[in-house]
Scaffold this active site. Structure first.
Site, PDB file in Angstrom:
ATOM      1  N   GLU A   8       0.949  -1.230   0.049  1.00 52.32           N
ATOM      2  CA  GLU A   8       0.232   0.010  -0.107  1.00 52.32           C
ATOM      3  C   GLU A   8       0.920   1.343   0.010  1.00 52.32           C
ATOM      4  O   GLU A   8       0.616   2.135  -0.513  1.00 52.32           O
ATOM      5  CB  GLU A   8      -0.934   0.014   0.974  1.00 52.32           C
ATOM      6  N   PHE A  37     -11.617  -7.068  14.117  1.00 54.91           N
ATOM      7  CA  PHE A  37     -10.649  -7.617  13.161  1.00 54.91           C
ATOM      8  C   PHE A  37     -10.250  -6.450  11.974  1.00 54.91           C
ATOM      9  O   PHE A  37     -11.273  -6.013  11.460  1.00 54.91           O
ATOM     10  CB  PHE A  37     -11.029  -8.976  12.394  1.00 54.91           C
ATOM     11  N   GLN A  38      -8.881  -6.167  11.779  1.00 54.90           N
ATOM     12  CA  GLN A  38      -8.661  -5.196  11.049  1.00 54.90           C
ATOM     13  C   GLN A  38      -9.191  -3.647  11.357  1.00 54.90           C
ATOM     14  O   GLN A  38      -9.313  -3.002  10.416  1.00 54.90           O
ATOM     15  CB  GLN A  38      -8.678  -5.783   9.672  1.00 54.90           C
ATOM     16  N   LYS A  71     -17.579  -0.160   6.175  1.00 55.36           N
ATOM     17  CA  LYS A  71     -18.150  -1.107   5.174  1.00 55.36           C
ATOM     18  C   LYS A  71     -19.649  -1.161   5.073  1.00 55.36           C
ATOM     19  O   LYS A  71     -20.127  -1.076   3.911  1.00 55.36           O
ATOM     20  CB  LYS A  71     -17.640  -2.578   5.574  1.00 55.36           C
ATOM     21  N   MET A 101      24.493   8.264   2.168  1.00 53.81           N
ATOM     22  CA  MET A 101      24.418   9.640   3.004  1.00 53.81           C
ATOM     23  C   MET A 101      24.558   9.472   4.359  1.00 53.81           C
ATOM     24  O   MET A 101      25.131  10.415   4.997  1.00 53.81           O
ATOM     25  CB  MET A 101      22.928  10.268   2.661  1.00 53.81           C
TER      26      MET A 101
HETATM   27  C1  TPP Z   1      12.449   5.510   5.256  1.00 50.25           C
HETATM   28  C2  TPP Z   1      13.621   6.091   5.674  1.00 50.25           C
HETATM   29  N1  TPP Z   1      14.565   5.466   6.198  1.00 50.25           N
HETATM   30  C3  TPP Z   1      15.921   5.986   6.664  1.00 50.25           C
HETATM   31  C4  TPP Z   1      16.060   7.257   6.188  1.00 50.25           C
HETATM   32  C5  TPP Z   1      17.589   7.933   6.634  1.00 50.25           C
HETATM   33  N2  TPP Z   1      18.318   7.807   5.327  1.00 50.25           N
HETATM   34  C6  TPP Z   1      18.485   8.876   4.743  1.00 50.25           C
HETATM   35  S1  TPP Z   1      19.561   8.722   3.194  1.00 50.25           S
HETATM   36  C7  TPP Z   1      19.919   7.287   3.738  1.00 50.25           C
HETATM   37  C8  TPP Z   1      20.714   6.234   2.815  1.00 50.25           C
HETATM   38  C9  TPP Z   1      20.055   5.772   1.567  1.00 50.25           C
HETATM   39  O1  TPP Z   1      20.855   4.944   0.907  1.00 50.25           O
HETATM   40  P1  TPP Z   1      20.721   4.567  -0.597  1.00 50.25           P
HETATM   41  O2  TPP Z   1      19.535   4.425  -1.151  1.00 50.25           O
HETATM   42  O3  TPP Z   1      21.538   3.595  -0.979  1.00 50.25           O
HETATM   43  O4  TPP Z   1      21.465   6.043  -1.251  1.00 50.25           O
HETATM   44  P2  TPP Z   1      22.887   6.604  -1.326  1.00 50.25           P
HETATM   45  O5  TPP Z   1      22.772   7.906  -0.098  1.00 50.25           O
HETATM   46  O6  TPP Z   1      23.891   5.621  -1.043  1.00 50.25           O
HETATM   47  O7  TPP Z   1      22.983   7.487  -2.544  1.00 50.25           O
HETATM   48  C10 TPP Z   1      18.979   6.728   4.833  1.00 50.25           C
HETATM   49  C11 TPP Z   1      19.108   5.433   5.389  1.00 50.25           C
HETATM   50  C12 TPP Z   1      15.406   7.873   5.273  1.00 50.25           C
HETATM   51  N3  TPP Z   1      15.585   9.091   4.484  1.00 50.25           N
HETATM   52  N4  TPP Z   1      14.139   7.255   4.753  1.00 50.25           N
END
Ligand code: TPP
Ligand code: MG
Length: 583
Positions: free
Chosen positions: A51, A113-114, A163, A488
């Protein structure tokens, strides 16, 4: 008069709103609604695999077209899985309607439920929510939901549908309301003329002006007006992450993105300006750095449709509440009128010196547009991949992204020259947004090139949607900047935690992306060497693969950082420029 059930009325009302796609996933509480969808042809349902992806698809559809996106989920876990998508749309002011099934009225509050309190859970991240009380009110609720989602500052709206209100055996007269009136909701439709006059006085008197335009310009369909005003005044302009594309990037007056990973020249120009015209931008902390040190010499004109966004972080000298498009139109005619009478009102000489100074900053530390020369041997710098993408698509693609370094590289190096082409989760920063939003764009605009710039971390958050792409034949192109890490996060750990990479790497456990996408029936290409990059990129966008989903897995330099980067606690002028330099 037609007699319809609540379920049929809901779908008929969507038809009357001009909805062509619903992105969703069925379950018990939503089954009457699904049966109503099955019995008609005008609204097509797209079955996702999670979803969250349905909400991001609807969101991508909305960002690319300006029309509201619609998602449909069942109660309980279906509804809670939609929460991240609602928050994503809320933070970026995207018109989205999420219809959630709910247990029948007699069961509400019994831990049925749900059962989950969708209206309660979603309250802080929606513009408004409705719980349908009885079937008769469904047409009016739908009409109001679309009006609220799309007017004023746009945003997501939840319609929670117990529902019993969609029972197929109970029929009612169907009339779709022609208009809505809500006493307590009257978004501004024009700016105050006195305020606009004051703003124009400041604009004409400025010596070191900057236009700072955000996502509100794109959502408010004001890109033409901002472009015209910028050119008429000859002022430099910078865009937020959400505003990219509202002003054509290749133009010399364009300074690039501002903020945490903005260009040196954009941030320096902001810091040293004497007047900032902020339009549809909200002085986010990723832009301002420390608000106490924000642009000390600047007076601020702030146009925003949402009065709560004005003077929230940075006090405005001239606040203007109103939609960007009509406000800028009024400003334009006033500026034209004043300049026609007295062209010398603008201090062209001062502006010339200002633009020269900005050019100096650009020459000094502007983004290096020849990233290829930074590559050592055959190791690919991630920026080069974005530049190759720009070249292969001739700058014409709709580009979605996930969140991380790859997102910033895409924002910095793909030069957007039209609005709605750059689609990313700016406010919430939702990893997992890229692929489903690209699918929503492709669904809406099947003849356009749609590319998703992602990372191996983010893509795995909604990778199951490769199956949805097979089912509906969605030939999006996925460009994976594979640095084998949560890049990052790793960069912050390098810069602030002594290089201790706590839970940000996983190189030994990554899937073979080529075989993975092939198992879904798609095309996978892996590139490890710089010398193979251009040919592979051309292949992705070749005529031969036009109708195929292609996943380009590019192994990039795992040690690369995003620069510039704001120095925490400083002003906009305080930036790391590389590993070894800072301002
Ligand atoms: C749902 C979610 N969880 C955690 C984060 C924190 N976060 C920001 S950037 C990042 C790393 C992303 O890794 P990747 O997709 O491989 O991108 P890269 O920075 O390596 O280009 C994380 C964990 C986030 N933005 N969103
Ligand atoms: Mg990564």
């Amino acid at each position: 008069m037609e007699r319809l059930s609540g379920g049929d009325m809901l779908i008929r009302a969507l038809q009357d709103e001009g909805v062509d796609y619903i992105f969703g996933y069925p379950g018990g509480a939503a089954l009457h609604i699904y049966d109503a969808i099955f019995k008609q042809q005008r609204v097509q349902h797209v079955l996702v695999r999670h979803e969250q992806a349905a909400t991001h698809m609807a969101d991508g559809y909305a960002r690319a077209t300006g029309r509201p996106g619609v998602a449909l989920v069942t109660s309980g876990p279906g509804a809670t899985n939609a929460i991240t998508g609602l928050a994503t749309a809320f933070m970026d002011s995207i018109p989205l309607i999420v219809i959630s099934g709910q247990v029948a009225h007699p069961l509400i509050g019994t831990d049925a439920f749900q059962e989950t309190d969708m209206v309660g859970i979603s309250r802080p991240i929606v513009k408004h929510s409705f719980m349908v009380q009885n079937a008769e009110e469904i047409p009016e609720v739908v009409r109001k939901a679309f009006y609220i989602a799309t007017s004023g500052r746009p945003g997501p709206v939840v319609i929670d549908v117990p529902k019993d209100t969609t029972d197929p055996s109970m029929l009612f007269d169907y009339v779709y309301p022609e208009s809505v009136s809500m006493r307590s909701y009257n978004p501004a439709t024009r700016g105050h003329s006195g305020q606009i006059r004051k703003a124009v006085d400041l604009l004409l008197a400025a010596k070191r002006p900057v236009i700072y335009a955000g996502g509100g310009v794109i959502q408010g369909e004001a890109s033409n007006e901002i472009t015209e005003l910028t050119r008429l005044l000859g002022f430099p302009i910078t865009n937020t992450l959400m505003g990219l594309g509202c002003y054509p990037a290749p133009d010399p007056l364009f300074l690039g993105m501002l903020g945490m990973h903005g260009t040196y020249e954009a941030n320096m120009a902001m810091h040293h300006s004497d007047l900032i015209l902020a339009v549809g931008a909200r002085f986010d902390d990723r832009v301002t750095n420390d608000p106490e040190k924000f642009c000390p010499g600047a007076r601020i004109v702030h146009i925003d449709v949402d009065p709560a966004s004005i003077s929230k972080i940075i006090p405005a000298d001239v606040p203007i509440v109103g939609p960007a498009q009509p406000v800028l139109e009024d400003m334009l005619s006033l500026v034209r009128e004043r300049l026609a009478k007295k062209p010398e009102l603008l201090d062209r000489e001062a502006h010339g010196r200002w633009l020269e100074q900005i050019d100096g900053w650009r020459r000094q530390h502007g983004l290096d547009h020849d990233q290829r020369h930074r590559c050592e041997g055959d190791l690919i710098k991630p920026q080069v991949v974005v530049q190759a993408l720009y070249k292969a698509t001739e700058g014409r693609a709709y580009v979605t992204s996930d969140v991380g370094q790859h997102q910033m590289f895409a924002a910095q190096y793909y030069h957007f020259n039209a609005p709605r082409r750059w689609i990313n989760s700016g406010g919430l920063g939702t990893m997992g947004f890229g692929l489903p939003s690209a699918m929503g764009v492709k669904m809406a605009l099947p003849d356009e090139i749609v590319a998703c710039v992602t990372g191996e971390g983010s893509i795995q958050m909604n990778i199951q949607e490769l199956s949805t792409c097979s089912q509906y034949g969605l030939p999006v192109k996925i460009i994976n900047l594979n640095n084998e890490a949560l890049g990052m996060v790793k960069q912050w750990q390098d810069m602030q935690y002594g290089g201790r990479h706590a839970s940000s790497t996983y190189q030994d456990s990554l899937p073979d992306f080529v075989r993975l996408v092939e198992s879904y029936g798609h095309v996978g290409i892996r590139v490890e060497k710089l010398s193979d990059l251009d040919a592979a990129m051309e292949e992705v966008f070749s005529e031969r693969l036009r109708d195929r989903l292609v996943f380009l897995d590019v192994v990039v330099d795992p040690g690369e950082h995003v620069y510039p980067m704001a120095i925490k606690g400083g002003g906009m002028c305080d930036m790391f420029l590389s590993r070894t330099e800072q301002t």
